[in-house]
Design a protein around this motif. Structure first.
Motif, PDB file in Angstrom:
ATOM      1  N   ILE A  87      39.652  36.975  29.173  1.00  0.00           N
ATOM      2  CA  ILE A  87      39.874  36.056  30.303  1.00  0.00           C
ATOM      3  C   ILE A  87      41.083  35.178  29.994  1.00  0.00           C
ATOM      4  N   GLY A  88      41.107  34.633  28.766  1.00  0.00           N
ATOM      5  CA  GLY A  88      42.208  33.755  28.354  1.00  0.00           C
ATOM      6  C   GLY A  88      43.554  34.433  28.547  1.00  0.00           C
ATOM      7  N   GLU A  89      43.622  35.725  28.185  1.00  0.00           N
ATOM      8  CA  GLU A  89      44.894  36.437  28.305  1.00  0.00           C
ATOM      9  C   GLU A  89      45.280  36.701  29.760  1.00  0.00           C
ATOM     10  N   ARG A 190      27.010  54.316  31.666  1.00  0.00           N
ATOM     11  CA  ARG A 190      27.800  53.078  31.615  1.00  0.00           C
ATOM     12  C   ARG A 190      27.019  51.865  32.129  1.00  0.00           C
ATOM     13  N   LEU A 191      25.931  52.090  32.844  1.00  0.00           N
ATOM     14  CA  LEU A 191      25.196  50.967  33.457  1.00  0.00           C
ATOM     15  C   LEU A 191      24.778  49.944  32.402  1.00  0.00           C
ATOM     16  N   ASN A 192      25.048  48.678  32.693  1.00  0.00           N
ATOM     17  CA  ASN A 192      24.621  47.562  31.848  1.00  0.00           C
ATOM     18  C   ASN A 192      25.235  47.577  30.454  1.00  0.00           C
ATOM     19  N   ARG A 193      26.243  48.391  30.217  1.00  0.00           N
ATOM     20  CA  ARG A 193      26.864  48.465  28.887  1.00  0.00           C
ATOM     21  C   ARG A 193      28.366  48.261  28.941  1.00  0.00           C
ATOM     22  N   THR A 194      28.893  47.914  30.096  1.00  0.00           N
ATOM     23  CA  THR A 194      30.331  47.892  30.294  1.00  0.00           C
ATOM     24  C   THR A 194      30.709  46.636  31.074  1.00  0.00           C
ATOM     25  N   ILE A 195      31.773  45.944  30.657  1.00  0.00           N
ATOM     26  CA  ILE A 195      32.283  44.810  31.431  1.00  0.00           C
ATOM     27  C   ILE A 195      33.730  45.109  31.795  1.00  0.00           C
ATOM     28  N   GLN A 196      34.066  45.021  33.059  1.00  0.00           N
ATOM     29  CA  GLN A 196      35.464  45.189  33.459  1.00  0.00           C
ATOM     30  C   GLN A 196      36.036  43.841  33.877  1.00  0.00           C
ATOM     31  N   VAL A 197      37.184  43.485  33.310  1.00  0.00           N
ATOM     32  CA  VAL A 197      37.873  42.247  33.683  1.00  0.00           C
ATOM     33  C   VAL A 197      39.232  42.650  34.235  1.00  0.00           C
ATOM     34  N   SER A 198      39.608  42.092  35.364  1.00  0.00           N
ATOM     35  CA  SER A 198      40.860  42.516  35.972  1.00  0.00           C
ATOM     36  C   SER A 198      41.584  41.325  36.594  1.00  0.00           C
TER      37      SER A 198
END
Lengths: 313, 313, 313, 313
Positions: A87-89, A190-198
């Motif tokens: 997030i910081g980046e 992938r369910l509940n094991r992946t976070i996507q930040v965009s």
């Protein structure tokens, strides 16, 4: 052509590779923090790349955290830290005291869609305190002004989430928005094991609730960072995938060769046509979700809240 | 053989007919109240019938209410009335003042599994008033003594629902139990449009939560009427069904005849083997549910509560 | 005599001292962990002491944690540790593998009464895992068998909490019970800042919901440790207290001496009579609670859960 | 002077009469529908009247429904009808197709403050359907465009409710707003038995949550109808009231005449001073609410939703 739905840029990129589509204008690299914690980045650099990928230009960072469905406090803290760093980046504005609106999208009453509202429950909200008492309330300067909203769902409000958030943004003028939402993936693993930040925001058609209007810089007037976790797979996707596997297997497996031979003669378009004919139309309004979704969403929403709190503290 | 899961006796009976299995010891008849309101009854009369059907001996009444997913108050009231009539016919004990314990099974926090707990929220509870003030509290005699419990789920309590209910039954000695639960169907078209009422109770393996121990006369010591609405389909079932359709289509459709010819040579066992090989093992812990499940469960739980209230008033 | 209601033995003891009642058969001592963390113990040793105090014989340990209404994680962890130590000292049975049922009393839907149900949400439940997989599931021996239940409230269930818990205890045979409940205090300053732990269980008339039947060794057949936090003051109590202060002030304050002179002539009984006449009867069904009760109960329930988890891990 | 808090214009008017304050610029009349259903109207016509009453100019209609705390369906339907009629009379704009935003103020998680959010749960929302399919979706013209929002509370959002609603109003441009909120009364007998409807909106200091900024035509730019039910009394109010009664009684009651004689010599200002000195400062953050508040709010929110639905259908 029957469209496979995924909100994860990583899955789209994988599918392209699998189908041997040449990806111009898209960069990809990954970093292995740990065997069970891999961070991969897809950067869509050109309009051409955006068109091929079916997603807007921008950066998509994916945390693949294989143990995130387990109750391991240290592991979750590490995931929160990585999320905070990412997030910081992606924060689009550099100044000492940021004003940030965090939006919890989705339906609190439908378990796999409740991620956004639940994340907001655990955030460290400061805007009202800074507005009333000034920075002295916290005994230090450099405090960010954090506010949040849960816009609810259209069946309940009669309004698009985008309309509500746009109004609040105009009224309270945050520097940027962070939107949290539950996503649809293509693969149940992938369910509940992946976070996507965009840094591209939420775009039309994404999210479990399938937003008709995006929440992005274009619609809101300020930059939008999106954070999402896939919690469902469209029922049609899961059937389609399994049937693709069937058709492939038929044409490869020795045992089924006599069938396979005829299938090999079909081209991709014909295969899709075959599958499409058989898909029950009712499936479009169904989704697939794990049976322990309640515990998972509770745990994950806390991990995301912590990441946001760390990033903005 | 890959087992198709359904909690509806009606679906099992249909499958048997479809597969041309001879059903000895099972009677079936239906009554059409209205084009959109059909009541069918499956009576399993012999142990042999029970074995073939994979369900205990007893009566299974199914209300198929095609419009129940719509917001039509008059229609829902009619469904409640029919439900009340059916409950009335299945009440195992005839006496003036009945004592009834109503059990809301399932997980309040997982939307499609929350039917039982939500039904209990709208019941008309009288036991504590009758115990304290006697029948004069209501100004009439013949009042039934209604109590209710939501036992919760094992991950939260550490106990089987059956253990909790058995304890409460021994302590408070109701004449019989009504257990309400969300069910799994085989066909997505039945979701939220079907009510099954049975005098056999809840049996092992049934319900969205898949109870390991039954709630029935054997485990509780008093008769158990069960009321259920299917709100999910197992993900494996949906894939399996679509693939069966695919294989059948391949062997029948003119267009795909060249493939079909080879498939026709497969027998049923081979077909199942083919499907089973391809099913992702992760699917076992997934379920499929409609996207508007929150609104549906809210509406349906009210319709069932009303039916129970009418039956016992 | 108008009865002042408090569930805290500490407040009863203070009142006795204030009224200069001689307390035979009651021992009292306190330990100051920190300026803001004082642990006091009232031991009622004789039937005579029990009669004077209006509470059963046994040990009542009170944690007075003045900062507990603030969001200070380290402080709350320290409170959890002290709570764990106190629970450990009151555990009535010493053996390697304990079986414990934790009961969350109260009404989840009424904020100040929701402490018990919310504590149960965060417990570490093990009974079902040990029952299914044995101690090897955890890779170590000496694991306690923890189960929990939220019995709900009588208006919803038609049953006393005691009946439900008694049934579950007979069925699942725990070694002892821990019952968690929101309490009524006499002084608003104690709300959300005090934890009482006792080996006497929950007794008739206590709790926000005012239980008519106790949960104690007599009614359940196994020992009961109770844990409570005062979250409300009865409205009648608060009015009564302020009026007592008024009458006392009238008879002491220089400024109001001319009134005070006549009041001084009243004895205690006359004073109570005066107050009683003026108390609105409707007040009996009202309670007083702080406006930030939602945040407080959320925080406190987590602190208690942690204490129980530490004590039984 | 110690301020008695009430959000009901009717109570302010009564207090003025009781204190024999002359009310210029204020009209009052009442209509008895039934022994248990009285509708009274206070119209503040001048700025002078507004100043004396401490409330803005406008119309305040109060439904006093003594049986509203009981479970009588017919009675509640009658209350909904009267409410619909009153809303109809206060609608500030006459045109065929109205666009209305309904705002549910308050904190869903604190029972007596959850009225607004719960009312919104049962509304008939049409805006999104009319926006997408036009009026043909309903097969008739003249449909109003209804939307709703639950802004949440400042501790959770960091924003004033007013800021959120102002933003949404600017973005979606409704003709007027209906704001629903839980209120504070002065008299416990009014709790859950009174509905106030006003064309002046929500004004600073009102509501259980004590809004710092009003929701009215001035702050939102469109007219605001407010609907409120008192669910709490400020703890300070209840103590103050009882003590006033005490002082009055002391000066009147034969039995206490010897005390009364000295009190009679006090003037009103001195009495207030006496009371104020004794009021615990902590009481300011406490409220008094009935013990059956959960059931009451559930029932009342449905009655109000029905009234709004009827008025706008």
């Amino acid at each position: 052509m029957y469209q496979i739905r995924t909100d994860l840029a990583l899955e789209t990129q994988e599918k392209m590779q699998e189908d041997k589509v040449e990806l111009k204008g898209v960069r990809y690299f990954e970093e292995e923090i740990d065997k069970n914690l891999v961070i991969s980045t897809v950067i869509i650099e050109t309009e051409n790349g955006a068109k091929t990928m079916g997603k807007p230009k921008g950066t998509y960072v994916t945390i693949e955290a294989g143990n995130m469905d387990e109750e391991d406090e240290d592991y979750h803290r590490e995931v929160s830290k990585q999320l905070a760093r990412i997030i910081g980046e992606l924060i689009p504005i550099k100044k000492e005291e940021l004003s940030v609106l965090i939006v919890g999208l989705g339906n609190r009453a439908v378990t796999p869609d409740s991620l956004g509202p639940r994340v907001v429950d655990n955030l460290y909200i400061t805007r009202h305190i800074l507005n009333e008492y000034g920075r002295f309330a916290f005994g230090k300067s450099g405090m960010n002004r954090i506010s949040s909203i849960v816009p609810g769902v259209m069946a309940q409000t009669g309004m698009e989430s985008m309309e509500i958030v746009a109004g609040v943004v105009k009224e309270t003028k945050p520097d940027f928005v962070i939107a949290v939402d539950a996503l649809a993936a293509r693969n149940t693993k992938r369910l509940n094991r992946t976070i996507q930040v965009s840094d591209t925001g939420i775009n039309p058609g994404s999210g479990v609730g399938n937003h008709r209007h995006g929440l992005n810089e274009k619609s809101l007037g300020v930059p939008v960072i999106s954070i999402g976790i896939p919690t469902v797979v469209d029922a049609a996707t899961i059937v389609n995938d399994t049937m693709s596997t069937l058709l492939t297997a038929l044409s490869q497996n020795e045992e089924w060769k006599r069938i396979g031979n005829s299938i090999q003669e079909l081209n991709d378009a014909e295969k899709y046509e075959l599958i499409r004919e058989l898909l029950s139309p009712g499936l479009n309004i169904m989704f697939v979700t794990p049976k322990d979704i309640d515990e998972s969403v509770k745990r994950l929403s806390f991990t995301i809240s912590e990441g946001i709190n760390m990033a903005l503290a």
